[in-house]
Motif scaffolding. Structure first.
Motif, mmCIF file in Angstrom:
data_model
loop_
_atom_site.group_PDB
_atom_site.id
_atom_site.type_symbol
_atom_site.label_atom_id
_atom_site.label_comp_id
_atom_site.label_asym_id
_atom_site.label_seq_id
_atom_site.Cartn_x
_atom_site.Cartn_y
_atom_site.Cartn_z
ATOM 1 N N TYR B 148 37.365 31.014 41.274
ATOM 2 C CA TYR B 148 37.653 32.360 41.757
ATOM 3 C C TYR B 148 38.298 33.202 40.673
ATOM 4 C CZ TYR B 148 39.536 36.088 44.650
ATOM 5 O OH TYR B 148 39.852 37.310 45.165
ATOM 6 N N PHE B 189 34.859 36.337 49.548
ATOM 7 C CA PHE B 189 34.984 35.057 48.842
ATOM 8 C C PHE B 189 36.391 34.486 49.039
ATOM 9 C CE2 PHE B 189 34.455 33.053 44.341
ATOM 10 C CZ PHE B 189 34.340 31.807 44.911
ATOM 11 N N GLY B 192 36.884 33.233 52.412
ATOM 12 C CA GLY B 192 36.147 31.974 52.492
ATOM 13 C C GLY B 192 36.923 30.829 51.872
ATOM 14 N N ILE B 193 37.501 31.071 50.680
ATOM 15 C CA ILE B 193 38.264 30.018 50.006
ATOM 16 C C ILE B 193 39.438 29.596 50.864
ATOM 17 C CG2 ILE B 193 39.780 29.536 48.056
ATOM 18 C CD1 ILE B 193 38.095 31.325 46.370
ATOM 19 N N VAL B 237 32.211 32.700 51.787
ATOM 20 C CA VAL B 237 32.051 32.382 50.364
ATOM 21 C C VAL B 237 30.741 32.959 49.853
ATOM 22 C CG1 VAL B 237 31.615 30.491 48.754
ATOM 23 C CG2 VAL B 237 33.507 30.341 50.347
#
Lengths: 105, 639
Positions: B148, B189, B192-193, B237
């Motif tokens: 990331y 993202f 999602g992480i 993600v």
């Protein structure tokens, strides 16, 4: 000890001088006169110092020394004050205390 | 086998970035360029070494090993929660090392000629180095958090390079657009992480993607809208991946990103950064395949939609870089489809392998196309096709290499694009017929728009050139030739021997039922382009007039930008931002203003006390003394 003169009379003289000075300080408009009034106040205090020393503690000398210091300081103060007054005069061409109010807000 | 040295591969570009960034303006531009290029050359050699070393390693149970080449704990919050930095070596990261360093090195060499004499030459090289560092860090990430961070770093370097000509308002606008759109996607993202790591308790790819691991089993129950937590986190993600890879509907930044210098478009917006989204999905592929098939279905459909959508737009554009940009988006759509239709393990993982294969071949031929376009722009000083024509006489090397790239992307047998595209189509055919037919149609469109570009630029009528176009210098043509060589031969690498979803080699073979139609479709596309564009005629105009409504719609990119503007202006700005601005101005600012007003008015009220009249001060002072004295006397007598 001065013969026949009690302490309180001397204190009355000093008090009169003091309040004359205060009155002059608050009412005169001329800076030189104000300076003279301050000298009066200082000298009334000197009288008090000397008188109390002489009447209450004849064996000591602190009061008299103190008055000598005050005279010296008064001389310095007069020198500084007159220098300031001369500068004020040069700048404003007046020594009327009411016209010298640049330091307001 | 020791792989610690691989940590140097990203670090060397980092050093050249720092050096060039600090020394910029103090060293000769050519020297700066050479330093950057040399740094990348060393990284490239190290990467090639790694490729050979890794694939010659002993397999364990017939599968390639996953190796942590280097690891350090970077942020240690607690025993369970720590963020690491490291180097993760497995087949796809090694493959990406090869792709990224190769293209990056060639682009560095190419830029020596292309950017010659530009102001900010050294700055350009330092940004290129920064990008290479970030991209290599992303590729080698051992955990999703490291990925990331490097993900954001490539975003920043892309922003810096798109806005390289920062005096041009359109470049500034494009760089902002790219940054904001991808940043918005990266929000997904990040969510999602967080969901994924909260659920599985780990950031680590090794634990996360282990098919027998504990992480795989968690969070499989229904959570929201009938989908499990795992599925949701992977969809989020993928949102980040879609933003970076310019998938519909987050693609709007990519065509505008062509405002940057052309070598940058080749490196970042064709070969490496934009495939980061594909790489991300590939990295987490076992998780997608085994615990979130719905997520994979979404990946496939988003990919198919994007590739069709972009291919249609590409047929209508006149700016050669924009055509290539939409083509990139379309080809990335192919890769997403490849991943989306893939299963896990053995021959089911054909799509996964094909996607990675296509990623590699695409990096080569698309970089070649962009660099060729750069060479053309360098000669003609224009981006617009209508101001070109007949260039084959003036630029023989660019012409031949460009033709090779066009044939490759069109899927002509024998060239690399054929093999990889064919594998993707095969995987789609076995999984989902609808997607297969869409992709088949897109293959035809691809051939058509690439050859439209090719015939329009190199054949057709010659316009009046201000000065005769000339072939580019050797620094530019050598990378073209090397990439052309790679575009031809890289398809002969038996990819399935090296890359597969479960690290075990498997057999692939070309299926005639898929290969023959796909080649035919490509040839039809080329033939149509030949008829329409080889000679100057009014046929293209008549055709576009025939479909005028659709043509106008496609020419204006299906008005997606306008939809975005409508949503942001009418909805976000008017309905959300304006009330917030009102609140800020009338409540928060007003409170602060009120405090200031109270202070000011109080001081105005009491400032006459400072009159400057000496005797008034003296009077006040004395009165104070007298009052004090009276109080003390009273106190003394009262006591």
């Amino acid at each position: 000890m001065i013969e026949g003169i009690p302490l309180h009379l001397i204190l009355v003289v000093a008090t009169v001088m003091f309040f004359t000075g205060i009155y002059g300080f608050l009412t005169r408009r001329n800076l030189i006169t104000i300076l003279m009034s301050i000298e009066l106040i200082l000298n009334s205090v000197n009288i008090n110092f000397v008188a109390f020393n002489r009447y209450l503690y004849p064996q000591h000398l602190q009061g008299q020394f103190f008055s000598i210091f005050i005279i010296a300081i008064a001389a310095c103060e007069a020198a500084v004050a007159i220098a300031i007054i001369i500068n004020i005069y040069r700048r404003f061409t007046t020594i009327n205390v009411e016209d010298v109010s640049e330091m307001k807000y | 086998m020791n792989f610690t040295y691989t940590v140097l591969i990203p670090l060397i570009p980092l050093f050249t970035f720092l050096f060039l960034g600090l020394a910029s303006g103090r060293i000769k531009p050519q020297l700066g360029g050479l330093i950057g290029t040399t740094g990348l050359f060393i990284s490239w050699i190290l990467s090639l070494m790694t490729v050979f070393k890794y694939f010659s390693l002993e397999k364990v149970d017939g599968a390639y090993q996953q190796i942590i080449g280097y690891n350090m704990v970077w942020l240690n919050f607690s025993d369970k929660l720590h963020i690491d930095m490291g180097v993760f070596i497995d087949p796809i990261s090694v493959m990406m090392l090869f792709v990224v360093t190769t293209v990056s090195f060639l682009v560095h060499v190419y830029s020596l000629g292309y950017m010659k004499g530009e102001t900010g030459f050294v700055r350009f090289y330092s940004f290129l180095s920064l990008f290479s560092f970030s991209m290599l860090g992303l590729v080698l990430a051992t955990n999703i958090f490291q990925m990331y961070m490097f993900w954001e770093l490539v975003g920043v370097s892309s922003f810096l390079l798109i806005g390289f000509y920062y005096q041009k308002p359109s470049a500034v606008a494009a760089s902002k657009k790219a940054f904001i759109v991808t940043r918005f996607a990266d929000l997904g993202f990040l969510i999602g992480i967080l969901l994924l790591s909260f659920n599985t308790g780990t950031f680590d790819f090794l634990e996360l993607t282990n098919p027998q691991g504990a992480a795989m089993q968690t969070g499989s129950g229904a959570w929201l809208l009938g989908l499990s937590t795992m599925t949701w986190s992977l969809i989020f993600v993928f949102m980040g991946g879609a933003g970076k890879s310019a998938m519909f509907p987050l693609h709007i930044w990519l065509p505008d990103a062509m405002e940057g210098p052309t070598p940058v478009s080749a490196l970042i917006h064709a070969a490496t950064m934009v495939v980061a989204g594909v790489y991300l999905v590939a990295r987490l592929f076992p998780v997608y395949a085994l615990s979130a098939p719905v997520g994979l279905e979404i990946v496939a459909w988003v990919g198919a939609t994007s590739s069709l959508f972009a291919a249609i737009i590409a047929t209508t554009q006149f700016d050669i870089k924009r055509v290539l940009a939409y083509s990139t988006m379309s080809q990335i759509g192919y890769m997403m489809v490849g991943l989306g239709v893939s299963g896990y393990g053995g021959h089911d993982g054909l799509g996964y392998m094909a996607s990675m294969f296509h990623l590699t071949t695409h990096a080569m031929f698309k970089a070649l196309l962009f660099l060729g376009a750069g060479s053309i722009i360098h000669a003609v000083h224009s981006n617009v096709m209508n101001e070109m024509g007949g260039l084959r006489k003036y630029m023989p090397i660019t012409h031949i290499t460009f033709l090779i790239a066009c044939l490759t992307i069109a899927g002509i047998p024998g060239l690399s694009g054929f093999f990889s595209k064919d594998e993707i189509l095969a995987a789609a055919y076995h999984h989902n017929k609808a997607i297969f037919f869409i992709q088949m149609f897109v293959a035809g469109l691809t051939a058509f728009y690439m050859f439209r570009l090719y015939f329009r630029v190199f054949w057709n009528k010659e316009p009046h050139y201000h000065h005769t176009p000339h072939e580019s210098p050797l620094t530019m043509t050598i990378p073209l030739m090397m990439l052309a060589f790679a575009s031809i031969f890289i398809g002969y690498i038996p990819f399935s021997d090296y890359i597969s979803s479960d690290f075990k080699p498997f057999e692939t073979h070309i299926e005639g039922i898929i290969a023959i139609p796909s080649v035919l479709v490509g040839l039809i596309g080329i033939a149509i382009a030949w008829v329409m564009y080889k000679k100057d005629s009014d046929l293209p105009d008549r055709v576009s007039h025939g479909f005028r409504f659709f043509h106008r719609w496609a020419f204006n990119k299906f008005y997606i930008d306008e939809v975005y503007l409508f949503i942001t202006h009418k909805f976000v700005f008017n309905r959300i931002s304006t009330p917030i601005a009102w609140f800020d101005r009338h409540v928060i600012d007003a409170t602060m203003d009120g405090i200031g007003w109270i202070t000011v008015s109080t001081s105005r009220l009491i400032k006459p006390l400072q009159s400057g009249q000496l005797q008034k001060y003296g009077f006040v002072f004395l009165s104070g003394v007298i009052i004090m004295a009276l109080v003390l006397l009273y106190a003394a007598f009262a006591a």
